[in-house]
Design a protein around this motif. Structure first.
Motif, mmCIF file in Angstrom:
data_model
loop_
_atom_site.group_PDB
_atom_site.id
_atom_site.type_symbol
_atom_site.label_atom_id
_atom_site.label_comp_id
_atom_site.label_asym_id
_atom_site.label_seq_id
_atom_site.Cartn_x
_atom_site.Cartn_y
_atom_site.Cartn_z
ATOM 1 N N GLN A 136 63.754 -71.312 -54.043
ATOM 2 C CA GLN A 136 63.303 -71.337 -55.420
ATOM 3 C C GLN A 136 64.098 -70.356 -56.287
ATOM 4 O O GLN A 136 64.506 -69.287 -55.820
ATOM 5 N N SER B 152 62.735 -79.805 -61.240
ATOM 6 C CA SER B 152 62.404 -78.719 -60.323
ATOM 7 C C SER B 152 60.979 -78.223 -60.542
ATOM 8 O O SER B 152 60.209 -78.058 -59.591
ATOM 9 N N ILE C 188 65.527 -75.907 -57.526
ATOM 10 C CA ILE C 188 66.523 -76.509 -58.409
ATOM 11 C C ILE C 188 67.843 -76.744 -57.671
ATOM 12 O O ILE C 188 68.628 -77.620 -58.041
ATOM 13 N N PRO D 70 64.983 -83.611 -54.139
ATOM 14 C CA PRO D 70 63.714 -83.578 -54.848
ATOM 15 C C PRO D 70 63.028 -84.945 -54.822
ATOM 16 O O PRO D 70 63.691 -85.974 -54.965
#
Length: 754
Positions: free
Chosen positions: A13, A83, A90, A354
C-alpha cells in the motif's frame, strides 16, 4: 531539495518517496529508475514536492527515462481511484495498466510470430497427393499435414484450382487445432513439406480514410432512440440504452461516434470479450478507417506499446475499440464512452489484483473528462437498471428489432421427462436434432450452446466411484480428449489419463457429463455432412483464432457452431435459424444470488443470435426445470418481470443494489493457519462492523494452487461511510500480517464481487 512520490510495481500500500538529485529534471507521470531493497524498479512519478520524510533515509532517483509524461494526469487519478475503491495497492494497478514494454528498463522490441506454409515444391495438387502417400505410414504427421491443408485452404486446390485462396496459419494455431507437438511439425519440416517463416506483429492500424458517407441511415425506431439518448445526455452523465437483441444498437453507437468526432472529441468503445472486437472492428474500420485503434490483451506487447505512445502523441486515435484493459489508455480529449453489453461479468477483473470493474472505472474516467457514458445492452445488470429506474442514470428503451424482424420463438424441452422415456440422444432432444437437420437441409446455420469446455467434466471409476482430482486444487479434473489429458481449470495443471483406478484397480473408467469437445464429437456423428467449428477457450488461444472461427461461420464455410458463453456475446450472423441451449440447468443451479440473473442474461443473449434476416429464428431451450419462472421470462423476453421478482429478493435478503458487498479472502498453504486466521480476522472486523460480517466459511472451491481459502462477507448498507470502511479494512489487514504467525498469510478484498 525536490522529492518524488513514486508508484512502484510492488503489492504494498501507498507511495514511496525518493530524492531528486540536483540537475535532474523529473516531471509527474514520467518513469524513473530506483532501488527498492536490493532490486531495481521502474517507478512512475505520482507527485513532486519539497517535504523531506523525517522517519527514514531517502534514497535518490537513479535515472529518468522520460522527458515527457507517459502517464497523464487523468490516468493517475483513475489509478488512485481504483486503488482506493477496490482496496488494492496502487502498484498492482500500475502493473495492470501499463503494457509490459513500458515497465521494463530496456523498453520493448517489436515481436514476430512464427507462421507455417507449404514449401514451394508441394504447392500443387499432384505433389500434395505424393506427400499424402509418403506420410501414410506416419499417422501423426499425416494428421497434422491434413489439418494444415484444411486450415490453409490448400485442400481446395484440386476442386477449385483458379479460385481457392491460401490462409496464413501460425505454427501455434496449427499445434492448437491439431493437438500436434512441436516435434511432429519439426519432422514435417525435415521432410521439406512444411516450412516456417516469421511475421512481425504489433503494427498500428493503417486501414484508410474516414468515410462518414458509409454510415447507414437509422430506422425510425433507431432514430427515435438516438435522439432520446442525445436528450438524456444533456441531463445525465450516464445513460442506459436498453435495446432488444437485433435492434441495431451498434448503428446508433456509430452515429453517436460521428457526432463526437465532429466535436473533436475522442471515443472509448468497450466490449466485454476479445471475440466481439473481430466483427466490431470490421464494421467500425469500414467507416472510421485509421481514426480507429484496437487495444486488448491478445495483441502483442509491441502493438500495445505503440498504441499507448500514439495516444500520447499529437495525432492520437480518435476512437479506441477495446476490451477491459483499454480503460487504462491515455486520452487527451475524451468526450464519449460506450460500454456495450454492459451487463457482462467479463468486465470484472477477478485475478490477479486489482479486482476492478471496467464499467465502473470507465464511468469514473468519463466523469473526470466531463464526458458522457452510454451503457448498451439487451439484458441490463440489475444494478444498472435499478440506477436507471431511480433516476441516477438516464434510460432509453428500444423494443423492436431492426427492419421489424421478430424475436425468436423459444420452445422449452423438458429433458427430465425425455430421459425418463429414454428419448434423449445423449445431450440432444429429438426436437433439437430435427430442427438442426431442417436448417442444414435449407442451407441455414445452427448454434449449439454448452457453457462447459473440454470433453467431459468428470472421469469416474464405474466400480468404486473414484474421481481424479487436482493435487493442487479442491476440484475434479476435466477430460480433454483432443489433447488426451486431464486438466485442472483452476490452476491449469495437466495430468495423464489413468488406465486403471488407483483405489480398486478397475479399468472401467467412464466419463460423465458433456463439454463442448464431446458435443462436437457427437454432432459430427449425427450430422456427418455438416461443417462444424467450436469456439471455446481451448480453440481460441492464438491471436487470430477468433477471427478465423467467426469469419468462417459468417462466410458460411461452417454451418454448425458449438461454443461456450463466447457465442452468446453480441455476435451478428445473418443465416442462423436455430439455436440450441443444451443444458440450462447448469446455469440455473449455481450457488450464487445472481444465478437467475446471469442465467437469464446468457440464455437471452444466445437466443438473440437466431433469426437475424428474412425469417423468425427458433431457440430450443433444454431444461429439467421447465416450470421455473425465469424460464418463462426468457421465453417471453420479459426482462421487466425478471427485474420485479429479483429486486424484491435483493431488498429482502440485503443484497445489491440495496447493500454494498465486500468479500474478504484469506489464503495460506496450511489449513490450520488459514482457519485460525479467518476466525481471528472475523472477530476483529465484528468489533467495528458488528452483524454486517458473515463467516468465515469455506468457499465452494476451498483450495487453489496449494492455497487453502477462507471467505468473509461484509454486507454494508447504502449511505455508510465507505472511506471509513476502507480504512478499517486496511488497518485489519496490516494488524493481521504484522503477527508473526501470519507473516505468509494472504489477505485480499473483492469489492462489488460478481
Amino acid at each position: 531539495m525536490q522529492y518524488a512520490d513514486l508508484i512502484l510495481p510492488v503489492p504494498l500500500q501507498g507511495l514511496f518517496t525518493y530524492a531528486v538529485p540536483e540537475g535532474m529534471t523529473v516531471v509527474t507521470g514520467c518513469r524513473v529508475l530506483v532501488t527498492f531493497g536490493r532490486t531495481k524498479y521502474l517507478g512512475v512519478v505520482m507527485r513532486l514536492h519539497d517535504k523531506k520524510p523525517e522517519d527514514y533515509e531517502v534514497k535518490p532517483v537513479l535515472q529518468v527515462l522520460d522527458a515527457m509524461p507517459i502517464v497523464m494526469e487523468q490516468q493517475l487519478k483513475l489509478w488512485q481511484w481504483i486503488s482506493d475503491y477496490y482496496l488494492s495497492p496502487i502498484g498492482d494497478v500500475y502493473k495492470a495498466a501499463l503494457p509490459a514494454g513500458l515497465k521494463a528498463e530496456d523498453g520493448y522490441h517489436p515481436k514476430t510470430e512464427t507462421y507455417i506454409r507449404l514449401t514451394s515444391q508441394y504447392q500443387n495438387a499432384t505433389s500434395l497427393h505424393i506427400a499424402l502417400n509418403v506420410l501414410s505410414r506416419a499417422k501423426k504427421q499425416l494428421d497434422v499435414f491434413i489439418e494444415y491443408l484444411a486450415l490453409s485452404g490448400w485442400d481446395q486446390v484440386e476442386e477449385h484450382p483458379t479460385t481457392f485462396t491460401v490462409n496464413e496459419i501460425t505454427r501455434e494455431e496449427l499445434m492448437n487445432v491439431s493437438g500436434a507437438s512441436a516435434l511432429t511439425i519439426k519432422e514435417l519440416e525435415k521432410r521439406q513439406m512444411l516450412e516456417t517463416y516469421e511475421v512481425e506483429v504489433g503494427r498500428l492500424n493503417h486501414s484508410g480514410a474516414y468515410h462518414p458517407e458509409l454510415i447507414q441511415p437509422l430506422s425510425p425506431a433507431q432514430q427515435k432512440a438516438h435522439d432520446e439518448v442525445l436528450f438524456s445526455m444533456l441531463k445525465n452523465h450516464v445513460t442506459l440504452l436498453h435495446g432488444v437483441t437485433g435492434s441495431g444498437k451498434t448503428e446508433i453507437y456509430i452515429h453517436l461516434i460521428k457526432l463526437a468526432l465532429e466535436r473533436k472529441e475522442q471515443v472509448l468503445y468497450l466490449l466485454p470479450e476479445i471475440a466481439l472486437t473481430v466483427q466490431m472492428m470490421q464494421r467500425l474500420q469500414r467507416v472510421f478507417g485509421d481514426k480507429l485503434g484496437i487495444y486488448h490483451s491478445k495483441y502483442s506487447d509491441a502493438e500495445r506499446v505503440e498504441i499507448w505512445q500514439k495516444q500520447l502523441s499529437q495525432n492520437p486515435y480518435d476512437v479506441i475499440l477495446g476490451a477491459r484493459s483499454a480503460v487504462f489508455l491515455p486520452f487527451q480529449r475524451l468526450g464519449l464512452v460506450i460500454i456495450d453489453e454492459e451487463h457482462e461479468v467479463s468486465y470484472k477483473q477477478q485475478d490477479p489484483a486489482p479486482r476492478y470493474h471496467a464499467r465502473s472505472a470507465a464511468i469514473v474516467l468519463a466523469q473526470m473528462f466531463k464526458a458522457k457514458t452510454l451503457l448498451g445492452t439487451a439484458t441490463p445488470s440489475l444494478e444498472s437498471y435499478h440506477n436507471a429506474k431511480k433516476g441516477k442514470y438516464g434510460l432509453v428503451e428500444l423494443k423492436e428489432r431492426y427492419q421489424g424482424i421478430e424475436l425468436p420463438e423459444i420452445q422449452v424441452v423438458d429433458t427430465a421427462d425425455l430421459q425418463r422415456r429414454k428419448m434423449m440422444a445423449g445431450p440432444f432432444s429429438p426436437l433439437l436434432l430435427a430442427r438442426v437437420r431442417e436448417a442444414l437441409e435449407h442451407g441455414e446455420q445452427a448454434i449449439l450452446f454448452q457453457n462447459r469446455r473440454g470433453f467431459a467434466p468428470v472421469v469416474e471409476c464405474h466400480q468404486c466411484g473414484w474421481v481424479p482430482t487436482c493435487q493442487h486444487c479442491d476440484v475434479s479434473l476435466t477430460y480433454h480428449r483432443q489433447m488426451n489429458q486431464l486438466t485442472c481449470h483452476y490452476c491449469g495443471y495437466t495430468y495423464r489419463v489413468p488406465t486403471e483406478c488407483p483405489c480398486c484397480g478397475s479399468t472401467d473408467l467412464r466419463t460423465r457429463g458433456f463439454g463442448t469437445e464431446k458435443i462436437e464429437e457427437q454432432v459430427r456423428e449425427v450430422f456427418p455432412e455438416a461443417r462444424i467449428s467450436r469456439m471455446d477457450l481451448d480453440t481460441t488461444r492464438t491471436r487470430n483464432a477468433y477471427e478465423r472461427i467467426i469469419s468462417d461461420f459468417s462466410a458460411r464455410r461452417t454451418n454448425i457452431l458449438i461454443g461456450t458463453q463466447m457465442v452468446s456475446k453480441g455476435l451478428d450472423f445473418d443465416h442462423v435459424s436455430v439455436v440450441g441451449i443444451l443444458n440450462a440447468d447448469a446455469m440455473l443451479n449455481q450457488p450464487d444470488f445472481r444465478a437467475y440473473e446471469h442465467a437469464y442474461m446468457m440464455m437471452s443473449q444466445v437466443s438473440g443470435r437466431a433469426g437475424r434476416k428474412n425469417k423468425r429464428g427458433l431457440v430450443i431451450l433444454q431444461t429439467k426445470q421447465p416450470k421455473l419462472p425465469v424460464i418463462d421470462y426468457v421465453v417471453r423476453s420479459d426482462y421487466a418481470a425478471l427485474y420485479k421478482d429479483l429486486i424484491a429478493e435483493r431488498q429482502a435478503f440485503r443484497y445489491p443494489p440495496y447493500f454494498h458487498l465486500i468479500y474478504v479472502f484469506l489464503k495460506h498453504r496450511q489449513e490450520t493457519t488459514v482457519h485460525t486466521a479467518s476466525i481471528e480476522l472475523a472477530s476483529r472486523l465484528r468489533q467495528w462492523f458488528g452483524g454486517r460480517v458473515l463467516g468465515p466459511d469455506k468457499p465452494s472451491v476451498a483450495k487453489v494452487k496449494q492455497q487453502n481459502i477462507r471467505k468473509l462477507v461484509l454486507k454494508l448498507e447504502l449511505g455508510i461511510d465507505m472511506k471509513r470502511v476502507r480504512e478499517y479494512l486496511l488497518m485489519a489487514q496490516r494488524q493481521m500480517l504484522a503477527d508473526k504467525r501470519y507473516s505468509s498469510l494472504q489477505i485480499y478484498y473483492d469489492v462489488d464481487p460478481l
